[in-house]
Every structure is written in structure tokens, then in C-alpha cells.
Design an enzyme around this catalytic site. Structure first.
Site, short mmCIF file in Angstrom:
data_model
loop_
_atom_site.label_atom_id
_atom_site.label_comp_id
_atom_site.label_asym_id
_atom_site.label_seq_id
_atom_site.Cartn_x
_atom_site.Cartn_y
_atom_site.Cartn_z
N ASP A 147 3.15 0.43 12.42
CA ASP A 147 1.96 -0.12 11.76
C ASP A 147 1.64 -1.54 12.23
OD1 ASP A 147 1.87 2.23 10.38
OD2 ASP A 147 2.71 1.42 8.54
N ARG A 169 0.33 14.34 13.07
CA ARG A 169 0.79 14.14 11.70
C ARG A 169 1.06 15.46 10.97
NH1 ARG A 169 -2.04 8.94 9.08
NH2 ARG A 169 0.07 8.60 8.40
N ARG A 173 -9.13 -0.02 3.29
CA ARG A 173 -8.22 1.02 2.80
C ARG A 173 -6.84 0.44 2.51
NH1 ARG A 173 -8.27 6.68 5.79
NH2 ARG A 173 -6.61 6.83 4.26
N ASP A 217 5.32 20.07 8.81
CA ASP A 217 6.31 21.16 8.86
C ASP A 217 7.63 20.81 8.17
OD1 ASP A 217 6.23 19.41 11.23
OD2 ASP A 217 8.06 20.45 11.78
N GLN A 218 8.05 19.56 8.22
CA GLN A 218 9.33 19.19 7.59
C GLN A 218 9.21 19.19 6.06
OE1 GLN A 218 12.16 18.87 9.57
NE2 GLN A 218 10.59 19.67 10.95
N LYS A 275 0.84 -1.22 0.00
CA LYS A 275 0.00 0.00 0.00
C LYS A 275 0.87 1.26 0.00
CE LYS A 275 -1.77 1.86 3.97
NZ LYS A 275 -1.63 3.30 4.16
N ASN A 276 1.73 1.39 0.99
CA ASN A 276 2.47 2.65 1.13
C ASN A 276 3.45 2.89 -0.03
OD1 ASN A 276 0.95 3.36 3.32
ND2 ASN A 276 2.42 2.58 4.82
N CYS A 295 -5.46 8.10 8.56
CA CYS A 295 -5.83 7.54 9.86
C CYS A 295 -5.59 8.55 10.98
CB CYS A 295 -5.04 6.25 10.10
SG CYS A 295 -5.64 4.90 9.09
N ILE A 353 6.13 6.68 17.70
CA ILE A 353 5.93 7.42 16.43
C ILE A 353 4.63 8.24 16.45
CG2 ILE A 353 5.88 7.21 13.90
CD1 ILE A 353 8.42 5.95 14.99
N ARG A 355 -3.84 10.41 3.48
CA ARG A 355 -2.55 10.96 3.90
C ARG A 355 -1.58 11.12 2.72
NH1 ARG A 355 -0.19 14.01 7.68
NH2 ARG A 355 2.03 13.65 7.65
N1 EPU Z 1 6.07 14.50 11.64
C1 EPU Z 1 6.21 15.82 11.98
N2 EPU Z 1 6.42 16.72 10.96
C2 EPU Z 1 6.50 16.36 9.66
C3 EPU Z 1 6.34 15.00 9.33
C4 EPU Z 1 6.14 14.08 10.35
O1 EPU Z 1 6.13 16.19 13.15
O2 EPU Z 1 6.68 17.24 8.81
C5 EPU Z 1 5.87 13.51 12.72
C6 EPU Z 1 4.48 12.86 12.63
O3 EPU Z 1 3.51 13.63 13.29
C7 EPU Z 1 4.74 11.52 13.29
C8 EPU Z 1 6.19 11.21 12.92
O4 EPU Z 1 6.77 12.44 12.53
O5 EPU Z 1 4.65 11.66 14.68
C9 EPU Z 1 6.35 10.20 11.80
O6 EPU Z 1 5.58 10.59 10.67
P1 EPU Z 1 5.96 10.12 9.18
O7 EPU Z 1 6.03 11.34 8.35
O8 EPU Z 1 7.14 9.23 9.23
O9 EPU Z 1 4.69 9.26 8.78
P2 EPU Z 1 3.73 9.42 7.52
O10 EPU Z 1 4.53 9.69 6.32
O11 EPU Z 1 2.61 10.32 7.88
C10 EPU Z 1 3.89 6.92 6.85
C11 EPU Z 1 2.91 5.83 6.53
C12 EPU Z 1 2.24 5.37 7.82
C13 EPU Z 1 3.33 4.88 8.78
C14 EPU Z 1 4.38 5.98 9.01
C15 EPU Z 1 5.54 5.55 9.86
C16 EPU Z 1 2.16 6.30 4.30
C17 EPU Z 1 1.08 6.77 3.41
N3 EPU Z 1 1.90 6.33 5.61
O12 EPU Z 1 3.13 7.96 7.42
O13 EPU Z 1 1.40 4.30 7.48
O14 EPU Z 1 2.75 4.53 10.02
O15 EPU Z 1 4.89 6.43 7.74
O16 EPU Z 1 6.17 4.45 9.31
O17 EPU Z 1 3.21 5.86 3.86
C18 EPU Z 1 -0.45 2.89 7.74
O18 EPU Z 1 -0.08 2.31 6.71
O19 EPU Z 1 -1.37 2.44 8.48
C19 EPU Z 1 0.21 4.14 8.13
C20 EPU Z 1 -0.30 4.97 9.02
#
Ligand code: EPU
Length: 437
Positions: A313, A127, A405, A130-131, A28-29, A122, A335, A98
């Protein structure tokens, strides 16, 4: 797949060991990121091994609404991005998912501007983005973030310019979005403290297959040398790491014996190590993992971490299994701050859990009892399915659309291993259908 949102419920007759063989689908991701990345290309792109899941369907629809020409034949998707004529994805679709945030990086990298609402996905924590925004600004884009909408535009030079970007935390989405934005920028971009997850590597491999010059994906420093053009490519999505892990956990949790085919065992090391520690037998070879119960399930201490640590996850399905392990387990979620909602549901089945901030304490009970439960997000839904499979009696899972999903034919696959799950799907239109065994 249909365009309707399934409501309904899943009814699980628990207490049956999972036995047999199962095949893992495309990830998926990785898939949602690669679909977004296809917008960067100057020619048509073919993506193979796409999973049939709701998030992929929404991502494809987002591209269509931007004007990309799409054709789909089963698991194969052709995207012709040359016809894109909008840089603002449809609000309702983008808000639902997302991964729609990847459209910002891809559109900015290809067309010099992009506009998207804060994505949904989710509800497992704040989430933030800012980065992503900081990185796009470092590449020379003017970015505004107001009223829930992010707008990004290249600066005066008319092109993004490579830069050194230090990410303040390891972010999967941020790393992928900045790879997308940087791969056609002028000059070199270096991402420090980059995420190392398999889908980051997958996006880099896909972009490189189109002629991008990305090195170091899979380490915490990624170097991107911008290129002028990207050519067409045919690319197959890697197997789903989290579907693999969920199947491994379900096999162990039901005292089963399941051979999981078409997976990547090296992506599963953190989970395999924990299963072995619990007393479960795990054998790996090539693209196959066999998980066998030994009748022993010991409690664990476990902390979610970025790759190659234990994936967040899989924390939720894992805690479902630990609810009947021998002893007291301590689970730390590092996380996402709100990823323990499923524990309230497990308590209805007799699980003994306590949450203190980011730590869950789980005191193993002899068995779970079937109950009516509500899925609150995708992996919570998977956790409740694992619990339902383990439990004595019948479990009803409400809001199963979350599961669709991200898991392809999940109930069918589990039923093929001996589970008894009946899907009672209720489309929003009001029609109702029962599928599954
Ligand atoms: N974060 C920030 N600022 C940013 C980006 C992230 O504070 O600019 C924080 C987030 O709030 C969180 C942490 O950093 O606390 C990690 O977030 P990350 O950006 O790594 O996660 P994501 O990209 O939102 C993806 C997957 C998630 C998976 C996470 C961690 C996708 C579409 N989603 O989310 O997948 O849990 O990486 O591995 O790839 C799922 O499949 O159920 C799922 C939630």
C-alpha cells in the site's frame, strides 16, 4: 460526510516543503474489518476512533441494510447486531468494497449462512477469494461460487466445526475472514501460514475483547478455540499505518520536516529503514515519528512483501518520491500484479519509468512538472498527491474520490502543513463546492 460520490478534482500548487505537526486517524483496514466482526456479537458493541472515510461509511451502511441497529456519534459507532434479519448484504454496496467479503465470515460464523457478491475495491490485481472459500469449506460449510456470487451455509450438524487450515499464500483478507468464521465454531481451528499484518492482530484483539479465544495473531500460526457466545465490548481502532506512511513519504518528498503524532512507529519499521537508506532523517519516540529531509534522496532497491516487509500500500507513494531520487531505483511488486498504473500518470510530469512485468525501473529526474493526472485507485491517488506536492507548478488530480475512500481529510491535513491544495468537489447530483485552502 455526505452520501454523494465526489467527482471533481484536486488542484495542487507544488514545490512547498511540508512543515509542522499532524495527527493520524483510526486505521481504514482495521476499521472495516472490526465493523464486520461486530456482527458476531450477542450484545451491542461500541467501536471508537473510527476514521471519517468513504469505505467506513459504506461498511456501516452495509450493516444497516442487514438489519443491525446503528448509532454514530462522531468517531464512535454503536452496533447492535441482535436485530440482523438478512444474510445477503446489499449487492451494489457489497460489490463496491473489498472489505464486504468479511461479511461472509461474520454472517456465516454468527447466523450459519451468508451470501455475497465478489467484492470490488481497488482494481490492482485479480484479488481472488479461493483461500477464503477453501477455509470455510474446511470448517464444514457448503460453499458455492457461481455467477459472481458466493453462498455459504453450515452443514448438517448446524454448526461450523474447527479444523486445521493451511493457507496456500499469505492473505490478509483470507486470514481475517477465517478468524471471523472460526471464532464461534465448535472446537479448535488452527490457521497455518496466516497473515501477520497489524489489522489481523487488531481483529483478533477485538474478538478477544468480546470473549473469543484467539492466540498467536501476529505470528503465522493462529489458534482459535471456538466459543458459544460473544459479549459486548468497547474497542478503539489503532492508528492508520498507511496514512502514517504516506505522511512520512510526503514529508521526505517535499524536503520537509514533519512530526507525525498518534501513530505506531513499530508498524513503520520497513518504511523507516528505507527512508534512512535514502538519506532522510527519521526519529521515533512513543507514538511520534519525526521525518526530516537532509537534502539527500538516494535511489533504492525495494520489494513489497507481507508484514513486516515493505507494504504494497506504500509502494505507490514511494515510487512517486523515487522519481526524483538520485540514481536508478528498482521496485518489485510481489503482492498485486496491477499496482503500477500510477507510473503512466507520473510520466506526464516528466518521470522516467519503465515497467517489466512486476518490476518498475525508475530513473530519477531533477524535478517533476505539474500536469493533469487521473487517480486509478486509492493509493495511486495518494501517490499523485505526493507527486503534485513535489512538482514545479500546478497539478490537477482527477477522480480524487478514490482518495476519500481511505484518507481522512487528507487535503486539509496537508494544507495544515503548508501545502496548497484546493478541492473542487463535484457531487454526482451536479452541485459543486470548493473546499480547502
Ligand atoms: N489472494 C489469492 N486468493 C485468496 C486471497 C488472496 O490469490 O483467496 C491473493 C490476492 O490476489 C493478492 C494476494 O493474495 O495477490 C494478497 O491478497 P490479500 O488477501 O492479502 O489482500 P486483501 O485482503 O485483498 C488487504 C488490504 C489491502 C492490502 C492487502 C495487502 C483490506 C480491506 N485491504 O487486501 O489494502 O493492500 O491486504 O496488505 O484490508 C488498500 O488499503 O489500499 C488496500 C488495497
Amino acid at each position: 460526510m455526505t452520501d454523494e460520490i465526489a467527482c471533481g478534482r484536486w488542484i495542487i500548487e507544488g514545490g512547498r516543503p511540508l512543515l509542522g505537526e499532524v495527527e493520524i486517524g483510526g486505521g481504514k483496514n482495521p476499521a472495516v474489518a472490526v465493523i464486520a466482526a461486530s456482527l458476531l456479537c450477542d450484545e451491542p458493541v461500541t467501536i471508537e476512533n473510527l476514521p471519517y472515510i468513504e469505505d467506513v461509511r459504506v461498511m456501516i451502511e452495509l450493516l444497516e441494510c442487514l438489519g443491525a441497529k446503528i448509532s454514530r456519534n462522531g468517531r464512535v459507532l454503536c452496533v447492535d447486531p441482535r436485530t440482523v434479519n438478512r444474510v445477503a448484504p446489499r449487492y451494489d454496496l457489497a460489490h463496491a468494497l473489498r472489505a464486504s467479503s468479511y461479511l461472509l465470515g461474520a454472517l456465516l460464523g454468527r447466523w450459519g449462512q451468508a451470501e455475497a457478491p465478489y467484492p470490488g475495491g481497488c482494481d490492482i490485481g485479480e484479488r481472488a477469494l479461493d483461500q477464503h472459500i477453501k477455509g470455510m469449506r474446511a470448517l464444514g460449510a457448503a460453499v458455492t461460487d457461481q455467477y459472481g456470487v458466493i453462498r455459504a451455509k453450515v452443514g448438517r450438524g448446524g454448526k461450523l466445526v474447527g479444523s486445521e487450515i493451511y493457507l496456500d499464500m499469505v492473505t490478509v483478507g483470507g486470514t481475517i475472514n477465517l478468524l471471523l468464521a472460526a471464532c464461534r465454531a465448535k472446537g479448535q481451528t488452527i490457521l497455518f501460514n496466516a497473515a501477520k499484518e497489524p489489522h489481523v492482530v487488531e481483529v483478533a484483539n477485538f474478538l478477544n475483547s468480546m470473549g473469543a479465544r484467539i492466540k498467536g495473531a501476529g505470528t503465522d500460526v493462529i489458534r482459535v478455540n471456538g466459543v458459544e457466545k460473544l459479549h459486548g465490548s468497547t474497542y478503539a481502532i489503532i492508528p492508520d499505518q498507511i496514512e502514517t506512511g504516506t505522511m512520512m513519504i510526503a514529508a521526505a518528498a517535499t524536503n520537509g520536516d514533519v512530526t507525525i503524532r498518534g501513530c505506531i512507529p513499530t508498524h513503520m519499521e520497513a518504511l523507516s529503514a528505507k527512508l534512512l537508506e535514502m538519506g532522510v532523517r527519521v526519529d521515533e519516540r512513543d507514538d511520534v515519528i519525526r521525518v526530516r529531509s537532509t537534502g539527500i534522496r538516494r535511489a533504492l532497491t525495494l520489494k513489497t512483501q507481507v508484514y513486516p516487509g515493505f507494504p504494497t500500500d506504500l509502494q505507490q507513494p514511494m515510487t512517486a518520491m523515487l522519481s526524483t531520487a538520485r540514481g536508478v531505483s528498482l521496485i518489485t511488486e510481489t503482492i498485486f500484479e496491477s499496482r503500477f498504473k500510477h507510473l503512466r500518470e507520473l510520466a506526464r510530469m516528466g518521470a522516467r519509468t519503465q515497467v517489466m512485468d512486476r518490476v518498475a525501473v525508475i530513473e530519477g529526474v531533477p524535478e517533476l512538472t505539474g500536469a493533469t493526472l487521473s487517480a486509478t485507485d486509492l493509493r495511486a491517488g495518494a501517490a499523485l498527491v505526493v507527486a503534485g506536492l513535489m512538482a514545479r507548478g500546478s497539478t490537477d488530480i482527477l477522480n480524487p474520490h478514490y482518495i476519500d475512500r481511505g484518507y481522512e481529510r487528507f487535503a486539509d491535513k496537508l494544507n495544515s502543513l503548508g501545502a496548497r491544495i484546493v478541492r473542487e468537489d463535484q457531487a454526482e447530483s451536479g452541485t459543486s463546492a470548493r473546499t480547502g485552502a
